[in-house]
Structures are given as C-alpha cells and as structure tokens.
Design an enzyme around this catalytic site. Structure first.
Site, PDB file in Angstrom:
ATOM      1  N   HIS A 160     -39.255 -33.948 -33.931  1.00  0.00           N
ATOM      2  CA  HIS A 160     -40.418 -34.827 -34.028  1.00  0.00           C
ATOM      3  C   HIS A 160     -40.667 -35.537 -32.697  1.00  0.00           C
ATOM      4  O   HIS A 160     -41.816 -35.648 -32.249  1.00  0.00           O
ATOM      5  CB  HIS A 160     -40.211 -35.849 -35.146  1.00  0.00           C
ATOM      6  CG  HIS A 160     -41.307 -36.853 -35.259  1.00  0.00           C
ATOM      7  ND1 HIS A 160     -42.594 -36.520 -35.631  1.00  0.00           N
ATOM      8  CD2 HIS A 160     -41.317 -38.195 -35.022  1.00  0.00           C
ATOM      9  CE1 HIS A 160     -43.344 -37.615 -35.633  1.00  0.00           C
ATOM     10  NE2 HIS A 160     -42.590 -38.636 -35.255  1.00  0.00           N
ATOM     11  N   GLN A 168     -39.864 -34.527 -29.694  1.00  0.00           N
ATOM     12  CA  GLN A 168     -40.379 -33.564 -28.721  1.00  0.00           C
ATOM     13  C   GLN A 168     -41.848 -33.252 -29.000  1.00  0.00           C
ATOM     14  O   GLN A 168     -42.657 -33.152 -28.074  1.00  0.00           O
ATOM     15  CB  GLN A 168     -39.534 -32.280 -28.752  1.00  0.00           C
ATOM     16  CG  GLN A 168     -38.096 -32.481 -28.345  1.00  0.00           C
ATOM     17  CD  GLN A 168     -37.955 -32.986 -26.927  1.00  0.00           C
ATOM     18  OE1 GLN A 168     -38.586 -32.477 -26.007  1.00  0.00           O
ATOM     19  NE2 GLN A 168     -37.131 -33.997 -26.734  1.00  0.00           N
ATOM     20  N   ASP A 169     -42.193 -33.105 -30.267  1.00  0.00           N
ATOM     21  CA  ASP A 169     -43.584 -32.860 -30.647  1.00  0.00           C
ATOM     22  C   ASP A 169     -44.465 -34.038 -30.244  1.00  0.00           C
ATOM     23  O   ASP A 169     -45.560 -33.858 -29.696  1.00  0.00           O
ATOM     24  CB  ASP A 169     -43.654 -32.609 -32.157  1.00  0.00           C
ATOM     25  CG  ASP A 169     -45.066 -32.322 -32.631  1.00  0.00           C
ATOM     26  OD1 ASP A 169     -45.693 -31.375 -32.107  1.00  0.00           O
ATOM     27  OD2 ASP A 169     -45.548 -33.047 -33.527  1.00  0.00           O
ATOM     28  N   HIS A 170     -43.974 -35.225 -30.498  1.00  0.00           N
ATOM     29  CA  HIS A 170     -44.709 -36.443 -30.155  1.00  0.00           C
ATOM     30  C   HIS A 170     -44.957 -36.506 -28.648  1.00  0.00           C
ATOM     31  O   HIS A 170     -46.066 -36.823 -28.200  1.00  0.00           O
ATOM     32  CB  HIS A 170     -43.891 -37.654 -30.625  1.00  0.00           C
ATOM     33  CG  HIS A 170     -44.679 -38.865 -30.926  1.00  0.00           C
ATOM     34  ND1 HIS A 170     -45.563 -38.950 -31.981  1.00  0.00           N
ATOM     35  CD2 HIS A 170     -44.727 -40.070 -30.300  1.00  0.00           C
ATOM     36  CE1 HIS A 170     -46.104 -40.151 -31.993  1.00  0.00           C
ATOM     37  NE2 HIS A 170     -45.616 -40.843 -30.977  1.00  0.00           N
TER      38      HIS A 170
END
Length: 116
Positions: A85, A87-89
């Site tokens: 999450h 890294q996605d953010h």
C-alpha cells in the site's frame, strides 16, 4: 539484532511504512494545492508548493531506494500489504505531482493568452 526491515510487524518497520505513506500523501496534497494556486494566478506560490511536494517525494523515494538496494544485496526484507500500500501510495503521488507540473504550466500559458 533484527534489522528494522526484516520483521514486517515491528514498530520500526511500520514506522517506515507510515513514513512513506505520509510523505506520499503530503506530496499529493501539495501538488493539488499548486494546481489551485495556479488557477488563482499565484504561480510563485504554485512553484513553491511543487518544490515542497518534490522534497516530500524525495524523502520517501530515498527510503524506497534503500529498501531496493538492501534487497538487491541479498538482505532479507519483510513484505506485507501495508508496504505494498505504501509503495502504491508513493507511485500515485509521484504521478499526480508530475501531472500537476503540467497543469500548472498549462494554466500559466492559458492565463498569459487570456491577458493579451
């Protein structure tokens, strides 16, 4: 002594994860603020907000680079959904900031044409 990146349930590890998430969120907020400032014709403020966003992203990217370097060197890095999450953010914030730079530039161009 366990490395802070090895145990994905440790407080240190979660601190790293939350740092990435917070830096990404701050950067995205600053990039959005820059767009609003540009719409109001406040281009110096917009540039300042974009610079602050870049600094937030740099800090998070440094942590990400450290993680990837350690992983490439064979260190054990624990992964969990929180890190995914984070890294996605971060990647979404980078993309949003890049688009904000373009929007601010287009807004500057549009307002210059309107003022001719």
């Amino acid at each position: 002594m366990t490395d802070k990146y090895e145990n994905p349930t440790s407080d240190d590890y979660m601190g790293v994860v939350m740092g990435i998430i917070m830096s990404g969120g701050n950067a995205k907020g600053l990039a959005f603020q820059a767009i609003q400032q540009a719409k109001d014709g406040k281009f110096a403020e917009a540039e300042s907000s974009l610079n602050e966003a870049s600094e937030q992203l740099r800090e998070a990217h440094d942590v990400q680079t450290d993680l990837l370097t350690r992983l490439a060197q064979g260190e054990k890095i624990g992964w969990n959904l929180y890190m995914v999450h984070a890294q996605d953010h971060l990647m979404n914030a980078i993309t949003f900031k890049d688009l904000a730079v373009e929007v601010v530039g287009q807004e500057r161009r549009l307002q210059a044409l309107e003022n001719k």
